[in-house]
Write a protein that holds these residues in place. Structure first.
Motif, PDB file in Angstrom:
ATOM      1  N   GLN A   1      30.939  37.657  46.834  1.00 50.59           N
ATOM      2  CA  GLN A   1      29.948  38.617  46.291  1.00 50.59           C
ATOM      3  C   GLN A   1      28.588  38.208  46.602  1.00 50.59           C
TER       4      GLN A   1
ATOM      5  N   SER B   1      34.818  41.906  45.625  1.00 48.89           N
ATOM      6  CA  SER B   1      33.367  41.283  45.814  1.00 48.89           C
ATOM      7  C   SER B   1      32.627  42.121  46.523  1.00 48.89           C
TER       8      SER B   1
ATOM      9  N   ARG C   1      31.164  44.861  43.892  1.00 40.88           N
ATOM     10  CA  ARG C   1      30.419  44.122  43.209  1.00 40.88           C
ATOM     11  C   ARG C   1      28.864  43.926  43.697  1.00 40.88           C
TER      12      ARG C   1
END
Length: 354
Positions: free
Chosen positions: A197, A227, A230
């Protein structure tokens, strides 16, 4: 209604040491039934020691034009999974001329070609459906552009290298490619390492104008997809512009919240225009109940990933163990995954035809 048909294997192309592309011939009489949208998948089945095994594989070839005959061939990518009952068979036993049982195309991880900027973050074999999406989009829509960010372990393990290079050669001004290798340094390009992320949050804005992308397509292992989602949400991308397809889910993924089940419950199901009502046995999913009475009920993975068993919840309440296939808009509209659903009320009604 999804159905299986026997299709002969026309070609087997070795992509990497652990992956192949299978090309299947579609007879003229079945071509309309096997018409597909870019990004859809096929379920393949075989019987091993008396047990039916089904696996889903995404179609990697461009979709046929809407005003033409359906596809004469279908091409799917298969990567070997440790102990995989079907992938091992595909890589080590299938030969040209063999017939495979193939379900008609399914899946909603698709893109109808339209002008605009689109992008994808993919990992490993997650390139497969996106390859079809990109090739179809750029060939049909001259006002479309696409940015592909792909992650692989090494260059030798990267599937469809030649196919992606061909798209780059054909559409140099409208196709942008960024490759990250997690276990190998590249002479040029991005540094090696995992796409988590934090890294994606910095990388994506450096590659393109994130807010101008009409649709994001995330495909691959669960960790990478989560990931990427987000990171995108942190960059202000609306959830409606993000589309996901999970290829690998660890068995340790937590199930949904526990809800007490009724002592006795029934499921009423409508399938291919016919209905029935059956008792749900202790611990079984609604799909398992339906399959005991209607073996033609649609399913592929039984893991909450492919979405083949999607059904509309007409009445009653259910608990889903997990869901990696349905978009929030679909669950809000009343759709559930039958393979992951357990009754919470004494009576539940499903409609597989909606």
């Amino acid at each position: 209604m999804a159905r299986f048909h026997a299709l002969p294997v026309a070609a087997i192309d070795r992509l990497t040491d652990d992956s192949v592309a299978l090309t299947l011939t579609v007879p003229s009489a079945l071509r309309e039934e096997f018409r597909y949208a870019p990004g859809q998948h096929l379920a393949l089945r075989r019987t091993v020691d008396g047990t039916e095994v089904r696996r889903t594989y995404s179609i990697c070839s461009p979709a046929p034009e809407p005003d033409t005959e359906g596809p004469s061939t279908l091409r799917v990518g298969v990567r070997l999974v440790d102990g995989g009952a079907f992938s091992t068979y595909a890589l080590k036993e299938i030969t040209v001329g063999d017939e495979l049982e193939v379900m008609t195309p399914a899946g909603r991880f698709t893109l109808e070609p339209a002008p605009g900027m689109y992008a994808a973050v993919v990992g490993g074999s997650g390139i497969t459906p996106v390859l079809s999406i990109v090739a179809t989009l750029l060939a049909r829509e001259p006002q479309a552009r696409f940015c592909l960010i792909r992650s692989d372990r090494t260059s030798a393990s990267t599937m469809f290298l030649e196919e992606v290079a061909d798209i780059k050669d054909r559409f140099p001004d409208r196709f942008q490619l960024a490759t990250v290798l997690s276990r190998e340094e590249q002479q040029a390009g991005l540094p090696s390492g995992r796409l988590d992320q934090e890294r994606l949050s910095g990388l994506l804005p450096a590659l393109l104008s994130v807010d101008k992308v009409a649709g994001w397509f995330l495909c691959g292992p669960l960790g990478l997809v989560q990931s990427a989602e987000r990171a995108l949400r942190g960059l202000g991308v609306p959830r409606t512009r993000i589309h996901e397809e999970i290829f690998h889910v660890d068995d340790g993924t937590p199930a949904g919240p526990s809800v007490p089940a009724p002592a006795h419950s029934t499921v009423t199901a409508r399938l291919d225009g016919r209905g029935g009502i059956w008792p749900v046995q202790d611990g079984e999913s609604l799909l398992e109940t339906v399959l005991r009475n209607r073996p033609d009920a649609p399913y592929a993975c039984k893991g909450g990933v492919c979405g083949t068993c999607r059904a509309f919840l007409v009445s009653g309440k259910v608990r889903m163990d997990r869901n990696f296939a349905l978009e929030p808009e679909e669950t809000d509209a009343g759709y559930v995954l039958a393979c992951q659903s357990h009754p919470v009320t004494e009576a539940v009604e499903l409609d597989f035809d909606r």
